[in-house]
Design a protein around this motif. Structure first.
Motif, mmCIF file in Angstrom:
data_model
loop_
_atom_site.group_PDB
_atom_site.id
_atom_site.type_symbol
_atom_site.label_atom_id
_atom_site.label_comp_id
_atom_site.label_asym_id
_atom_site.label_seq_id
_atom_site.Cartn_x
_atom_site.Cartn_y
_atom_site.Cartn_z
ATOM 1 N N GLU A 38 36.556 4.203 70.132
ATOM 2 C CA GLU A 38 36.412 5.237 71.173
ATOM 3 C C GLU A 38 37.755 5.872 71.461
ATOM 4 O O GLU A 38 38.771 5.182 71.454
ATOM 5 N N ILE A 39 37.729 7.169 71.764
ATOM 6 C CA ILE A 39 38.959 7.850 72.178
ATOM 7 C C ILE A 39 38.945 7.999 73.699
ATOM 8 O O ILE A 39 37.950 8.440 74.276
ATOM 9 N N LYS A 40 40.062 7.654 74.320
ATOM 10 C CA LYS A 40 40.154 7.792 75.786
ATOM 11 C C LYS A 40 41.053 8.967 76.183
ATOM 12 O O LYS A 40 40.797 9.645 77.164
ATOM 13 N N TYR A 41 42.148 9.123 75.465
ATOM 14 C CA TYR A 41 43.100 10.200 75.775
ATOM 15 C C TYR A 41 43.571 10.815 74.468
ATOM 16 O O TYR A 41 43.641 10.135 73.453
ATOM 17 N N LYS A 42 43.944 12.099 74.561
ATOM 18 C CA LYS A 42 44.421 12.804 73.384
ATOM 19 C C LYS A 42 45.677 13.610 73.693
ATOM 20 O O LYS A 42 45.851 14.110 74.794
ATOM 21 N N ASP A 43 46.506 13.749 72.650
ATOM 22 C CA ASP A 43 47.634 14.687 72.724
ATOM 23 C C ASP A 43 48.030 14.998 71.287
ATOM 24 O O ASP A 43 48.044 14.095 70.456
ATOM 25 N N ALA A 44 48.376 16.271 71.007
ATOM 26 C CA ALA A 44 48.562 16.716 69.631
ATOM 27 C C ALA A 44 47.319 16.267 68.858
ATOM 28 O O ALA A 44 46.205 16.412 69.351
ATOM 29 N N ARG A 45 47.494 15.654 67.657
ATOM 30 C CA ARG A 45 46.322 15.101 66.981
ATOM 31 C C ARG A 45 46.195 13.612 67.303
ATOM 32 O O ARG A 45 45.379 12.907 66.729
ATOM 33 N N GLY A 46 47.073 13.135 68.190
ATOM 34 C CA GLY A 46 47.110 11.709 68.502
ATOM 35 C C GLY A 46 45.986 11.306 69.440
ATOM 36 O O GLY A 46 45.486 12.114 70.217
ATOM 37 N N MET A 87 55.265 3.214 74.189
ATOM 38 C CA MET A 87 55.816 4.487 74.641
ATOM 39 C C MET A 87 54.984 5.662 74.109
ATOM 40 O O MET A 87 54.756 6.645 74.808
ATOM 41 N N ILE A 88 54.525 5.534 72.887
ATOM 42 C CA ILE A 88 53.693 6.585 72.288
ATOM 43 C C ILE A 88 52.356 6.702 73.025
ATOM 44 O O ILE A 88 51.905 7.799 73.353
ATOM 45 N N ARG A 89 51.746 5.557 73.311
ATOM 46 C CA ARG A 89 50.463 5.613 74.036
ATOM 47 C C ARG A 89 50.657 6.243 75.418
ATOM 48 O O ARG A 89 49.860 7.067 75.867
ATOM 49 N N GLN A 90 51.741 5.870 76.073
ATOM 50 C CA GLN A 90 52.059 6.461 77.376
ATOM 51 C C GLN A 90 52.249 7.980 77.241
ATOM 52 O O GLN A 90 51.749 8.753 78.063
ATOM 53 N N ALA A 91 52.965 8.392 76.217
ATOM 54 C CA ALA A 91 53.220 9.828 76.011
ATOM 55 C C ALA A 91 51.911 10.583 75.805
ATOM 56 O O ALA A 91 51.738 11.699 76.300
ATOM 57 N N ILE A 92 50.965 9.984 75.098
ATOM 58 C CA ILE A 92 49.664 10.645 74.889
ATOM 59 C C ILE A 92 48.948 10.803 76.226
ATOM 60 O O ILE A 92 48.423 11.867 76.536
ATOM 61 N N VAL A 93 48.938 9.738 77.011
ATOM 62 C CA VAL A 93 48.220 9.800 78.291
ATOM 63 C C VAL A 93 48.832 10.874 79.193
ATOM 64 O O VAL A 93 48.128 11.631 79.843
ATOM 65 N N GLU A 94 50.156 10.985 79.204
ATOM 66 C CA GLU A 94 50.754 11.980 80.097
ATOM 67 C C GLU A 94 50.984 13.340 79.434
ATOM 68 O O GLU A 94 51.426 14.272 80.097
ATOM 69 N N GLY A 95 50.647 13.458 78.167
ATOM 70 C CA GLY A 95 50.740 14.763 77.508
ATOM 71 C C GLY A 95 52.137 15.155 77.084
ATOM 72 O O GLY A 95 52.467 16.339 77.038
ATOM 73 N N PRO A 125 44.498 21.743 75.808
ATOM 74 C CA PRO A 125 45.198 22.905 76.380
ATOM 75 C C PRO A 125 45.852 22.624 77.730
ATOM 76 O O PRO A 125 46.698 23.395 78.157
ATOM 77 N N TYR A 126 45.412 21.583 78.405
ATOM 78 C CA TYR A 126 45.974 21.283 79.725
ATOM 79 C C TYR A 126 46.526 19.866 79.718
ATOM 80 O O TYR A 126 45.866 18.949 79.253
ATOM 81 N N LYS A 127 47.751 19.727 80.196
ATOM 82 C CA LYS A 127 48.411 18.421 80.167
ATOM 83 C C LYS A 127 49.075 18.139 81.497
ATOM 84 O O LYS A 127 49.384 19.051 82.246
ATOM 85 N N LYS A 128 49.322 16.841 81.735
ATOM 86 C CA LYS A 128 50.007 16.463 82.974
ATOM 87 C C LYS A 128 51.482 16.817 82.915
ATOM 88 O O LYS A 128 52.112 17.038 83.936
ATOM 89 N N SER A 129 52.044 16.823 81.698
ATOM 90 C CA SER A 129 53.481 17.074 81.562
ATOM 91 C C SER A 129 53.765 18.542 81.299
ATOM 92 O O SER A 129 52.968 19.229 80.664
ATOM 93 N N ALA A 130 54.930 18.976 81.762
ATOM 94 C CA ALA A 130 55.383 20.328 81.443
ATOM 95 C C ALA A 130 55.762 20.406 79.970
ATOM 96 O O ALA A 130 56.050 19.388 79.334
ATOM 97 N N PHE A 131 55.752 21.617 79.441
ATOM 98 C CA PHE A 131 56.186 21.875 78.060
ATOM 99 C C PHE A 131 57.706 22.010 78.092
ATOM 100 O O PHE A 131 58.242 22.895 78.746
ATOM 101 N N PHE A 132 58.386 21.118 77.386
ATOM 102 C CA PHE A 132 59.851 21.209 77.310
ATOM 103 C C PHE A 132 60.260 21.785 75.968
ATOM 104 O O PHE A 132 59.890 21.253 74.927
ATOM 105 N N TYR A 133 61.031 22.847 76.028
ATOM 106 C CA TYR A 133 61.600 23.410 74.804
ATOM 107 C C TYR A 133 62.793 22.544 74.415
ATOM 108 O O TYR A 133 63.733 22.399 75.191
ATOM 109 N N THR A 134 62.730 21.918 73.234
ATOM 110 C CA THR A 134 63.851 21.055 72.834
ATOM 111 C C THR A 134 64.585 21.592 71.615
ATOM 112 O O THR A 134 65.482 20.948 71.097
ATOM 113 N N GLY A 135 64.204 22.778 71.156
ATOM 114 C CA GLY A 135 64.855 23.366 69.989
ATOM 115 C C GLY A 135 63.890 24.332 69.327
ATOM 116 O O GLY A 135 62.731 24.417 69.731
#
Ligand code: GUN
Ligand code: ZN
Length: 660
Positions: free
Chosen positions: A4-12, A309-317, A353-363
């Motif tokens: 089962e998938i619970k959270y998604k971010d990118a293709r993760g 850390m990766i799982r956390q990043a997916i949950v928070e986008g 399309p909607y995430k908890k985290s802001a989009f950070f430009y890193t380069g």
């Protein structure tokens, strides 16, 4: 077994995988257990699942006896889920194995493994196409044979095809049609060993985009934490690590951004028990077995921490930000990250399309993230007005900043009518990374929830210039503020004519237009009219002065969510959108059995869905209907359209309200 998938971010995906020996969280790292040689209890360091080699057990008489009599869980002393490999890796290293596909499948079933593997052929990178095709045929035949031979054994089937993306896709398509539980992606070890990460991206994307979304994918032999984030962002769910022990035995420490040699260490690099209890010198003085064990513990700790850390990043986008950080650890990883821009169309479908985290430009690589691709695609779908005024950014939200119109210079680059039609002019802010942002959308995610440096780099300038030349196509009349001309070096591009506004311009966003444009942006062109036609009442927050609710007389149509500036439907909004959008747009269609539950407002499980709009993204507002397209309920999707159709387990939509 179920996934089962619970959270998604990118293709993760963050999910759960149920096996006969327990449920594990994914993405997961599976330490490789060497049967008969293992001394570390990997469960103590965070392992929920492990992988071992059935061929090594099969070949050794003592191990085989124990495994056949007491089972593989007893043999390697691990009570949780165990995946076994088949000997294919030995085949790829030694060119030969003393076992047939049928024998190794039967053996894995007998020793009670949770997931077994057929004897695929790991074709190395860059071989002649004929060889890759020939070996792929054998791999496919053996996969089919494994289904015939097994009784109840759950099966891996490995995607091969060397470095030919079309062969990888073909293999994935064929395997996806058959009843397998997990899909490893094979023969990538040689790519990783030689830092050929760009080709790794091509191989993984060609495979993953053709595999069923509902099955976990295992990137075989990927055990260095440096590539976990990138691989997860491409849709990999399982990793195996022999690296933790192999690197330890070579006196090397795994880190999320590379490898450290013990001989070079002045300080220990992390906060695990090994790094805090020993100095590099103490470790160097130790006997080899003790030292290797301690370094292996560090390697496991670091690897599991990265997975958490990766799982956390997916949950928070914030997975993209993590990937961008990790990919700066090696030039070839950076190249791999850049290669992802060739997959924007695919990635955009999976990225919420909607995430908890802001989009950070890193380069400059951030310019090619799916969010930017999606925004530009949406911009092409919105019908432009006749004229446009381009303004520079001046702090967010743009529409709340006063634009000091009369004292600036403007340049008119196209003029077909007289300039006094400024009333009906689109005001658009030009900024990095999203290029053009109509003022009405200045509070919508991620156009407001993003940060980028004040000074623009060359790539950004070039990108914005390209975006502008597309965007301006749609207008008869274009007025550009001098600051935009300067910031993006437009002088050469447009032979401009100087212009001053005849009178002070008061730029105020019309709230009725704002709500319609947000709805168009969110649900597609025309939806604003569909949702908010007639007399609608806008209610603003007393505290922030921002739009909160839109009513039709007494009934609530929708609420504008403060965190990301998009609409959450209310019952009347769902009714209106359902009336406006043609079937199957934005719909999830459930079967008869699920109908009463949907009407009661219960969440929708994927197995009850018989059809849906394939273009739905995760986290979108969706309409839940029956086969006759009667509106039953509405809610927020957890999966995208493809995933909803492919999955038979887990939730597809979190229902907000039923009662229709
Ligand atoms: N371990 C690492 N690569 C491979 C592969 O391609 N196939 C199998 N079965 N095991 C592997
Ligand atoms: Zn450590």
């Amino acid at each position: 077994m179920s996934f089962e998938i619970k959270y998604k971010d990118a293709r993760g995906r963050v999910g759960t995988l149920k096996t006969p020996h327990g449920t594990i969280k994914t993405p997961a790292l599976m330490p490789v257990i060497h049967p008969g040689k293992q001394t570390l209890q990997v469960a103590d360091y965070g392992a929920e699942v492990v992988i071992t080699n059935a061929y090594l057990i099969y070949k050794n008489e003592d191990l085989r006896e124990i495994a056949l009599n007491e089972g593989v869980h007893e043999l390697i002393d691990f009570p949780g889920p165990i995946i076994t490999d088949s000997g294919s890796f030995q085949l790829s290293v030694y060119g030969d194995v003393q076992v047939s596909n049928q024998e190794i499948i039967e053996f894995q079933e007998k020793i009670g493994t949770d997931i077994g593997t057929s004897l695929d052929i790991p074709t190395p990178p860059s071989v002649k196409r004929e060889r890759a095709e020939r070996e792929l045929e054998i791999t496919l035949q053996r996969a089919i044979e494994s289904l015939e031979v097994r009784d109840e054994l759950m099966l891996n089937s490995v995607v091969q095809g060397s470095t030919f993306p079309d062969l990888r896709s073909k293999c994935a398509d064929a395997l996806g049609e058959m009843d397998f539980q997990v899909h490893p992606i094979g023969a990538v070890v040689p790519l990783m060993e030689s830092y050929r990460y760009k080709e790794l991206v091509e191989v993984v994307m060609a495979s993953v985009s053709h595999l069923p979304d509902s099955r976990p994918r295992h990137l075989m032999g990927a055990g260095h934490p440096m590539i976990f984030a990138l691989a997860v962002a491409m849709g990999c769910d399982l990793f195996d690590s022999a690296a933790y022990i192999l690197y330890a035995e070579a006196d090397r420490l795994l880190m999320p951004n590379g490898t450290l040699k013990l001989e070079n260490l002045y300080e220990m690099p992390c906060s695990c028990e090994v790094c805090t209890n020993y100095t590099p010198e103490q470790l160097r003085q130790m006997e080899k077995p003790e030292r290797s064990k301690l370094l292996a513990i560090h390697n496991l700790r670091i690897s599991f921490a990265e997975m958490r850390m990766i799982r956390q990043a997916i949950v928070e986008g914030s997975l993209w930000e993590l990937v961008e950080q990790r990919c700066r650890a090696h030039p070839f990883l950076l190249e791999a990250l850049r290669t992802l821009k060739n997959y924007s169309e695919d990635l955009e479908k999976y990225d919420p399309p909607y995430k908890k985290s802001a989009f950070f430009y890193t380069g400059p690589e951030s310019l090619h993230r799916p969010e930017v691709y999606r925004h530009l695609k949406k911009m092409k779908q919105t019908p432009p007005k006749k004229s446009v005024l381009l303004l520079p950014r001046s702090g967010k939200p743009y529409s709340e900043r006063l634009y000091d119109i009369p004292e600036r210079f403007y340049r008119v680059i196209r003029q077909q009518e007289s300039l006094d039609q400024l009333e009906d002019m689109q005001v658009t802010v030009v900024d990095v990374p999203f290029g053009v942002i109509p003022l009405e959308l200045d509070q919508v995610y991620p156009l407001a929830q993003n940060e980028s440096p004040d000074s623009y780099d060359e790539d950004s300038l070039k990108m914005v210039r390209n975006i502008l030349s597309d965007y301006l196509e749609g207008f008869d009349q274009v007025i550009i503020s001098e600051e935009v001309v300067e910031a993006f070096s437009l002088n050469k591009k447009y032979p401009l004519e100087e212009y001053h506004f005849p009178q002070p311009l008061n730029i105020v966003v019309n709230e009725q237009e704002r709500i319609k444009m947000i709805a168009d942006y969110q649900f597609g062109a025309g939806s604003g009219e569909g949702l908010f036609s007639g007399d609608v009442k806008i209610v603003k927050s007393r505290k922030t002065g921002k739009i909160r609710h839109v009513y039709d007389d007494e009934e609530l149509i929708a609420t504008l969510r403060a965190s990301d500036g998009v609409f959450v439907l209310a019952r009347e909004g769902a009714r209106r959108l359902h009336r406006y959008l043609p079937y199957p747009k934005n719909r999830v269609v459930v079967n008869e059995d699920a109908e009463p539950f949907a009407r009661e407002g219960k969440s929708i499980f994927a197995k009850f869905v018989i059809n849906c709009d394939i273009d739905i993204h995760a986290k979108e507002e969706v309409l839940i209907v029956n086969e006759q397209d009667q509106l039953l309920a509405f809610g927020k999707s957890i999966l995208n359209g493809r995933e909803i159709l492919d999955f038979n387990t887990g939730q597809a939509v979190k229902t907000r309200k039923g009662g229709f």
